[in-house]
Structures are given as C-alpha cells and as structure tokens.
Design an enzyme around this catalytic site. Structure first.
Site, PDB file in Angstrom:
ATOM      1  N   VAL A  49       0.945  -1.199  -0.078  1.00 49.50           N
ATOM      2  CA  VAL A  49       0.052   0.129   0.175  1.00 49.50           C
ATOM      3  C   VAL A  49       1.013   1.332  -0.065  1.00 49.50           C
ATOM      4  CG1 VAL A  49      -1.976  -1.263   1.114  1.00 49.50           C
ATOM      5  CG2 VAL A  49      -0.142  -0.102   2.774  1.00 49.50           C
ATOM      6  N   CYS A  50       0.210   2.423  -0.347  1.00 50.55           N
ATOM      7  CA  CYS A  50       1.001   3.778  -0.363  1.00 50.55           C
ATOM      8  C   CYS A  50       1.606   3.976   0.891  1.00 50.55           C
ATOM      9  CB  CYS A  50       0.004   4.794  -0.581  1.00 50.55           C
ATOM     10  SG  CYS A  50       0.737   6.424  -1.211  1.00 50.55           S
ATOM     11  N   PRO A  51       2.924   4.406   0.803  1.00 58.71           N
ATOM     12  CA  PRO A  51       3.723   4.909  -0.083  1.00 58.71           C
ATOM     13  C   PRO A  51       4.509   3.927  -0.671  1.00 58.71           C
ATOM     14  CG  PRO A  51       4.831   5.757   1.845  1.00 58.71           C
ATOM     15  CD  PRO A  51       3.672   4.871   2.365  1.00 58.71           C
ATOM     16  N   VAL A  52       4.463   2.658  -0.118  1.00 64.28           N
ATOM     17  CA  VAL A  52       5.362   1.582  -0.680  1.00 64.28           C
ATOM     18  C   VAL A  52       5.153   1.300  -2.169  1.00 64.28           C
ATOM     19  CG1 VAL A  52       6.521  -0.759   0.213  1.00 64.28           C
ATOM     20  CG2 VAL A  52       5.450   0.758   1.913  1.00 64.28           C
ATOM     21  N   THR A  53       3.985   1.376  -2.604  1.00 66.14           N
ATOM     22  CA  THR A  53       3.499   1.178  -3.944  1.00 66.14           C
ATOM     23  C   THR A  53       4.611   2.001  -4.719  1.00 66.14           C
ATOM     24  OG1 THR A  53       1.984   2.855  -3.670  1.00 66.14           O
ATOM     25  CG2 THR A  53       1.239   0.828  -3.822  1.00 66.14           C
TER      26      THR A  53
END
Lengths: 81, 270, 68
Positions: A16-20
């Site tokens: 999920v964001c911000p790991v995307t």
C-alpha cells in the site's frame, strides 16, 4: 501490451501507499536507461498516484491499461541513470 | 542485496527521497558508525542512526544508567537504571530496528584502545562530556583519517563541527588544548536542558547520514552554535590553522595520548 | 568605528585591541576563548597587541565541554 518490448515486470499490488511508489522506484532503479517495465498496480489511490510520481521522477509513461480485475498495467520507459 | 517488502516499507520515506533512493539506503545499511558516549548526545544520535538502518553501530561507554541520566538520555528507560549503558542502548536500538548490528564497548576510551576501536568504522560521533576525551577523539580520528562529528552542550547552548580528512580545521585547530580542570564548567556542574542533547545529537546523526550517502554539504570548516534562549543558530566560519599540532604542516602529535582526567570526570564515566 | 562582533554590527571607539573588546563585551574566562578576526585566529598571547580596525569581523569561540 504487444506494442512495446517489455524488459521487466513488477507487481506492486501486494503493498500500500507509499510503498507502492517505493517498490516501483526500486524496480526502475534496476533497469538501464531506455528499458521498459510493465508494472501491475491496484485501482484507486495507487493508479492515481504512482504514474504521476514516476513522471515527476522523469520517467516516461507509455501506457496505462485496465485489466478488468481492479488492477492496471502501467508501461513505463526508464529515463536517466 | 534486494530489499524485502518489509524493508521497503520501513525505509520508504528514505527511498522516496531522490538524494537517498535505493542506492543511499543500501549505503546506509552497509555503513558502520561508532558513537563514543551513550549519553545526552549519543542517545538521540544512536536512536536516529538505528532507525535509519545504519547497518553496524558501535557504542562505547564505561558507565551504567543512573536515574539522573534519564532527563536527557532518551535511549535508556527507568527499568534500565543500573544496567550498563552500552547494553541498554543496544537493546533499544535493536528493538527499533532488528536489521542492524550493534557492537558494544563497555570500556573507557583511552589512547591505548582508541586506534583499534575506530579502525573498523566509517564515521565517528563524539558524544563525550569532557575535554580530555574530546581531544583524544579528535587526535585519533585526524591521525587515522576518520571523519567525525564533534559536539558539546551546556545549559541552553550547544555547538558542533565536522571534520573530514583533509577538510579541516579540526577541533585542535580551534582549541589548542583542554582548559585546566574546573576552568570552564561542564554540564555535570552547570546543568543542561535535556532537549539540547536531542537537537545537537540529531544534527550529529544527520552529518553521519550525509557523509554516508555522499549528499549535500558537511559542516566542515564551520562551527554551528545554537543558543536556545535566544533561539539563534549561527554557522561560524573557522579559519585554517597551518600550525595545528595534529593536522598542521609540521605536526608534533604523531599518536593519540591521554590528558589526565579529574576525579570528577572519571566518576562520570569517561 | 564599526565592528561585526559575533555577527552583530556595532559602533566602537577607535584604538581597540582584542583584549579591550573582550572586556567591553564582558566575555567570561577570556583566557580560554578562541578569537578570530577576519577569518584568522589571534593567538592568546597577542590579545593585548592585536589592534582592531574599522570593518573588522570578530568571532569568539567558546569551549563547550558537556555531552552526556
């Protein structure tokens, strides 16, 4: 997808964001300048933010296509080192 | 070295930064930083470096945690009172980030052991509280060509400078030798606001990180001073000093040596 | 004459030495303060003779021993 010679693939639907964005960035860092990657991303926030963030980093967005299962395929050409 | 999803998440705020990225985060994970003194300065520096994923952190201190330390040494907690500071610091750092390795040196740092101690590290942080130790660290790092961050804090004030090989001046260029004992107050006699260690120790950690990732300007050639009561930072340019006895043109200090410590300094742990 | 002392521009009487400025500025333990004038260190032994002139920039650098 056939319009482009895909050099690498990445799947960022498991984070999920911000790991995307981070995962996409990591995948791009492993490519040479000019190579093309196909990135599988989720609908919603990722598909809104990841292409824009990659563009801001200077990469070229070639194509975004829906897969019909709430995921998209984003085709990106790496620009720069 | 490929990142796991967990690492990508842990370091995401670093990797997003164009100055860090994957490359910088890998450099951090492969780097080794030694912190001398697990106190007011060393505690915040150690916490931030551990959180940042500095792969190997050495921590040297001969002291045990005392109740009077907890007002500022935020790496130690009340149940740690009586425990070796190095052990307490290691436990906290590993709890923050299991990715890293913490080496502990539960010992006084002296002219005899400092060359070996600093040899394996890329960057040294001086978090000590007395002049003999600060001069010893300066001399040893200059002689071994190790970059380091010097700092001092007292009352509502703090200051720091960074030395990198051939990017002087060093601490001894500015202050020739330690003042006589009791000539200038140390924080044990004078007191210090705990948050001062947080401000200055975090700046030391920041210098280490910038050095490791090779980005930006280090605080070499300057003394940064902070006066909390006036809320004033000043970056003071330091002149060069060709006659410096350790980094000058004709050095007379060719190996580290110990200044005599006062009973008070020794009681405090360094 | 105008001097910049610790970053602040101030008006001083002429004929000032470093020693006299240390007194005027009420610098504590002046024998343990490092002084630089126009980006050059002034040796402690020269404080009495080092004359300051209009436009000089003076910095006082203090020992700060704490850390733990």
């Amino acid at each position: 997808m056939a319009d482009f010679q895909i050099d690498a693939e990445a799947d960022i639907t498991d984070v999920v964001c911000p790991v995307t964005f981070v995962k996409a960035k990591v995948a791009l860092e492993e490519l040479e300048d000019g190579q093309i990657i196909s990135i599988r991303i989720n609908d919603g926030e990722p598909v809104q933010n990841v292409p824009r963030s990659l563009k801001e980093e200077g990469h070229q967005i070639l194509k975004l296509s829906a897969n019909g299962d709430e995921t998209y395929n984003l085709i990106v050409r790496k620009v720069g080192e | 070295m490929a990142f796991t999803n967990e690492q990508l998440e842990r370091y995401s705020r670093h990797i997003i930064l164009s100055e860090v990225g994957v490359k910088g985060q890998k450099q951090l994970l492969q780097s080794k930083v030694l912190i001398i003194g697990a106190g007011g300065l060393g505690a915040p520096a150690a916490l931030y470096l551990a959180a940042a994923g500095v792969g190997t952190i050495g921590i040297a201190d001969a002291d045990s945690v005392d109740l009077s330390n907890l007002q500022r040494q935020v790496i130690h907690t009340t149940p740690d009172v009586g425990k070796a500071k190095t052990q307490s610091a290691k436990e906290t750092m590993e709890a923050i980030n299991p990715d890293i390795t913490v080496n502990t040196y539960h010992t006084f740092v002296t002219a005899r052991n400092i060359p070996e101690l600093i040899a394996g590290y890329d960057f040294i942080i001086d978090g000590t509280d007395n002049f003999p130790a600060k001069f010893l660290i300066n001399d040893a790092c200059v002689l071994a060509k190790k970059p380091f961050s010097h700092a001092g804090i007292i009352r509502f004030k703090g200051q720091l400078l960074t030395y990198a090989p051939d990017k002087g001046p060093c601490y001894r260029c500015v202050f020739k030798e330690p003042p006589p004992p009791e000539a200038v107050p140390t924080c044990r006699q004078a007191g210090v606001i705990g948050a001062m260690g947080g401000v200055i120790g975090s700046l030391q950690a920041m210098e280490a990180i910038k050095y490791i990732i090779g980005k930006g300007e280090l605080l070499t050639g300057y003394l940064l001073t902070y006066d909390a009561l006036k809320m004033e930072f000043r970056k003071i340019k330091l002149p060069g000093n060709d006659s410096c006895p350790v980094c000058g043109k004709n050095p007379s200090i060719l190996e580290p040596f110990d200044y005599e410590q006062t009973a008070c300094d020794l009681k405090g742990g360094h | 004459m105008k001097l910049t002392v610790s970053g602040n521009v101030k008006e001083y009487a002429g004929g000032l030495t470093v020693r006299k400025l240390l007194e005027l500025e009420q610098v504590e333990t002046p024998e343990y303060v490092t002084v630089s004038v126009n980006d050059e260190f002034i040796p402690t032994g020269d404080f009495d003779t080092a004359a300051l002139s209009d436009g000089d920039s003076v910095e006082f650098l203090y020992f700060m021993g704490g850390g733990r």
